[in-house]
Design an enzyme around this catalytic site. Structure first.
Site, PDB file in Angstrom:
ATOM      1  N   ARG A  59       0.914  -8.139  -5.741  1.00 43.88           N
ATOM      2  CA  ARG A  59       0.473  -6.632  -6.240  1.00 43.88           C
ATOM      3  C   ARG A  59      -0.490  -5.825  -6.626  1.00 43.88           C
ATOM      4  NH1 ARG A  59       3.581  -2.564  -3.624  1.00 43.88           N
ATOM      5  NH2 ARG A  59       5.033  -1.660  -4.992  1.00 43.88           N
ATOM      6  N   THR A  97       3.042  -0.306   5.978  1.00 43.73           N
ATOM      7  CA  THR A  97       3.271  -1.659   5.635  1.00 43.73           C
ATOM      8  C   THR A  97       2.462  -2.501   6.261  1.00 43.73           C
ATOM      9  OG1 THR A  97       4.081  -0.633   3.988  1.00 43.73           O
ATOM     10  CG2 THR A  97       4.123  -3.072   4.218  1.00 43.73           C
ATOM     11  N   THR A 107       1.008  -4.115   2.128  1.00 41.51           N
ATOM     12  CA  THR A 107       0.606  -2.536   2.169  1.00 41.51           C
ATOM     13  C   THR A 107      -1.125  -2.366   1.276  1.00 41.51           C
ATOM     14  OG1 THR A 107       2.267  -1.191   2.266  1.00 41.51           O
ATOM     15  CG2 THR A 107       1.825  -2.441   0.410  1.00 41.51           C
ATOM     16  N   ASN A 144       0.771   1.273   1.492  1.00 39.55           N
ATOM     17  CA  ASN A 144       1.958   2.007   1.129  1.00 39.55           C
ATOM     18  C   ASN A 144       1.835   2.952   2.153  1.00 39.55           C
ATOM     19  OD1 ASN A 144       3.684   2.939  -0.300  1.00 39.55           O
ATOM     20  ND2 ASN A 144       2.827   4.225  -2.036  1.00 39.55           N
ATOM     21  N   ASP A 172       4.622   3.994  -6.243  1.00 40.19           N
ATOM     22  CA  ASP A 172       5.124   3.396  -5.909  1.00 40.19           C
ATOM     23  C   ASP A 172       6.172   3.245  -7.666  1.00 40.19           C
ATOM     24  OD1 ASP A 172       5.939   2.893  -4.065  1.00 40.19           O
ATOM     25  OD2 ASP A 172       5.155   0.877  -3.361  1.00 40.19           O
ATOM     26  N   SER A 174       9.522  -2.469  -2.731  1.00 40.06           N
ATOM     27  CA  SER A 174      10.375  -3.162  -2.071  1.00 40.06           C
ATOM     28  C   SER A 174       9.945  -4.304  -1.464  1.00 40.06           C
ATOM     29  CB  SER A 174      11.115  -2.625  -1.275  1.00 40.06           C
ATOM     30  OG  SER A 174      11.075  -0.962  -2.118  1.00 40.06           O
ATOM     31  N   GLY A 215       8.808   1.349   3.101  1.00 41.58           N
ATOM     32  CA  GLY A 215       9.482   1.600   2.284  1.00 41.58           C
ATOM     33  C   GLY A 215      10.526   1.030   1.519  1.00 41.58           C
TER      34      GLY A 215
HETATM   35  O1  DON Z   1       5.414  -1.639  -1.856  1.00 43.68           O
HETATM   36  C1  DON Z   1       6.402  -1.271  -1.599  1.00 43.68           C
HETATM   37  O2  DON Z   1       7.848  -1.249  -1.478  1.00 43.68           O
HETATM   38  C2  DON Z   1       5.902  -0.040  -0.628  1.00 43.68           C
HETATM   39  N1  DON Z   1       4.459   0.522  -1.214  1.00 43.68           N
HETATM   40  C3  DON Z   1       5.853  -0.316   0.977  1.00 43.68           C
HETATM   41  C4  DON Z   1       5.694   0.434   1.833  1.00 43.68           C
HETATM   42  C5  DON Z   1       5.309   0.713   3.117  1.00 43.68           C
HETATM   43  O3  DON Z   1       6.808  -0.243   3.266  1.00 43.68           O
HETATM   44  C6  DON Z   1       4.633   2.144   3.335  1.00 43.68           C
HETATM   45  N2  DON Z   1       5.506   1.368   5.328  1.00 43.68           N
HETATM   46  N3  DON Z   1       6.441   1.269   6.492  1.00 43.68           N
END
Ligand code: DON
Length: 569
Positions: free
Chosen positions: A105, A380, A398, A400, A422, A452, A473
């Protein structure tokens, strides 16, 4: 002999792979994307990345080699989410049962601080954590790929990154969805870039158009030739820092040098006899998924029926309680004592559901996080891989938002993430996914923002059963959850499960979001009469998953919501 059998493998892999490629590319029905293979499978968001992964497996690479090949290929052909400028999580299971979970991450730069996105009145400044240079966390993907490959890969790194370099240098053709995505972000890509680059074109992108990414090809070559230092030091680091200086960002050479992936303890649990292995904080995914599964386990979901009012009501009520806990307790465990064990305790989860009423929604404003003992547009992408030895890799990665911060590092050709969004910029103020947070997820230098992402693996009778994950997300957790119950409770095959319509509730806002066709009129009426607010929305998630069938063959589930494709042999 070994060489000959490798060649034969490769040939048959090609034949099967191309057979599945010539299904209609954007077919929306479940059957057109379904493939079943005997030995190995790769499911990704892009046909070209799937092809790279299958070729690596076919020439004798293992699932971790294929992971690296796929990751870098997605960084080229799927710029909306594939990346070297972002981060992610890997959950893996070796054929013998050994589990590894790697956190790559992004981290907040050292100069980041709690109120960095607030104005002098203490209000959140719109878009500051979402677009432009200040939105980017220190990328983790490249370190993650090296860290995983150093301990688990088998082929030389140079060999498995090469297909991505070739794709970037020689070009590839844009899918319709990718052309649409780039067109939708055209203005932003121009506004937030300090140099001209492949993504700042002023003419509309067309499906089938060739795109070459020579700057990115050179960056990938530096990674190939200098390893981790090809990104976190030398020329690429210099280009990133110069980009930051031009765009008034805060990422420094030290931030890049200090980036490190972390092996985490997995979140493990069971659901109706299946073993569940998922990602621990700083992802909320594993904890929230396990909470959801355990909260619904006492109820006969199968008897209730798929997407029946009873099932949707029960799941919604579990979801609102889980997301309330997420907002209060989840964050980077290196900075905040996340009470993982307490949140997963059986008694705690039973208590959380004591206020559940069969025919009545519990309004979210009456639901708070539970009391636990403190012991201490989306884009993502997810890919799932199983190799012919039975090793499994589940990776969600991702930048994001779609195209991340929209900042391409000048002369380095890759997009930077906007992962700083986030974090909780201000307690109680929702982020782009409507998620709120507090102390546990406040901004601190070097901290990882809560995620998430829920890359997950299921076991049955001590054997590999399913590899699953998705973007989306805040909806990631509930989409992974629904795919598990689709298979376990509703006895669906993998493609059927992935294609099935989805719904979602996240405590706040207090509404059930559902895809067109997910719920029939009668079900919606019943749910409304219970006090639920219903909200129709576009596609939820883009799940790429693999199921081990009872006879040992592999069934791919490639999401018809995207260009996703399964391939294998
Ligand atoms: O890490 C996370 O939870 C978010 N940055 C994920 C973003 C995401 O899944 C956007 N896509 N659909």
């Amino acid at each position: 002999m070994q060489l000959l059998s490798n060649r034969l493998f490769l040939l048959s892999a090609f034949l099967i792979f191309f057979a599945c490629r010539f299904t209609p590319p954007n077919a929306a029905d479940s059957v057109s994307k379904q493939i079943i293979t005997d030995h190995a499978m790769v499911v990704t968001a892009h046909p070209l990345a799937t092809k790279v992964g299958v070729e690596i497996l076919a020439k004798g690479g293992n699932a971790f080699d294929a992971m690296v090949g796929v990751h870098f290929a997605l960084a080229v052909v799927y710029p909306a989410a594939g990346n070297i400028g972002g981060g992610g999580f890997m959950v893996s299971r070796h054929a013998g049962g050994a589990i590894h979970t790697l956190d790559f991450r992004e981290m907040a730069p050292a100069a980041a601080y709690r109120d960095m996105y607030l104005d002098e009145k203490g209000e959140v400044i719109e878009n500051l954590s979402w677009l432009g240079h200040l939105a980017a966390g220190v990328p983790g993907s490249v370190d993650g790929m090296f860290t995983a490959h150093d301990s688990l890969g088998s082929l030389p790194f140079e060999e498995i990154i090469q297909p991505a370099i070739d794709l970037a240098a020689n070009g590839f053709s844009l899918t319709e969805k990718e052309a649409d995505g780039l067109n939708a972000k055209m203005e932003r890509l121009q506004k937030y870039n300090t140099t001209g680059n492949a993504f700042t074109a002023k003419e509309e992108w067309k499906p089938g158009q060739q795109i070459r990414l020579p700057d990115l090809a050179r960056t990938l070559e530096r990674i190939r030739d200098h390893g981790r230092d090809g990104f976190y030091a030398g020329e690429t680091a210099k280009l990133i820092v110069e980009e930051m200086e031009r765009g008034k960002g805060i990422m420094t050479t030290d931030d890049l040098q200090n980036y490190h992936s972390v092996w985490r303890e997995p979140v493990r649990g069971s659901y109706r006899g299946y073993g569940v292995i998922s990602m621990a904080p700083p992802s909320s995914g594993g904890v929230a998924l396990m909470q959801l599964l355990k909260m619904v386990e006492p109820y006969p979901l199968k008897e209730y029926g798929f997407h029946s009012a009873k099932a949707v009501h029960l799941i919604t009520e579990a979801e609102r309680r889980v997301y309330a806990d997420r907002a209060r307790y989840l964050g980077d465990p290196d900075f905040y004592p996340v009470p993982v064990a307490a949140l997963l305790e059986e008694n705690y989860l039973t208590t959380r559901m004591e206020t559940f009423e069969e025919n009545q929604a519990t309004p979210s404003d009456s639901v708070e996080a539970g009391l636990v003992q403190m012991a201490e547009s989306e884009q993502t992408t997810h890919y799932s891989i199983v190799d012919s030895m039975g090793n499994a890799v589940s990776v969600t990665t991702t930048i994001n938002g779609g195209y991340g911060s929209c900042v391409v590092v000048g002369d380095a050709g890759f997009l930077l993430n906007n992962e700083m969004d986030d974090f909780s910029s201000k307690p109680g103020v929702p982020n782009a996914y409507g998620l709120i947070g507090a102390e546990a997820n406040a901004i601190e230098p070097g901290k990882r923002m809560l995620s998430s992402m829920t890359p997950t693996i299921l076991e049955k009778d001590g054997k590999l059963c399913m590899v699953v994950g998705t973007p989306g997300g805040s909806t990631i957790i509930t989409s992974v959850f629904q795919n598990i119950i689709n298979v376990v409770d509703f006895e669906m095959g993998m493609q059927e499960s992935v294609s099935a319509k989805r719904f979602h509730h996240q405590w706040l806002p207090d509404e059930i979001d559902y895809e067109e066709g997910a719920l029939d009129e009668k079900t919606k009426e019943v749910l409304t009469s219970y006090g639920h607010t219903m909200d129709l929305r576009g596609g939820i998630g883009k799940v790429d998953a693999i199921l081990v069938l009872p006879d040992g063959r592999l069934e791919g589930g490639a999401d018809p919501r995207g260009d996703d494709e399964a391939g294998g042999f």
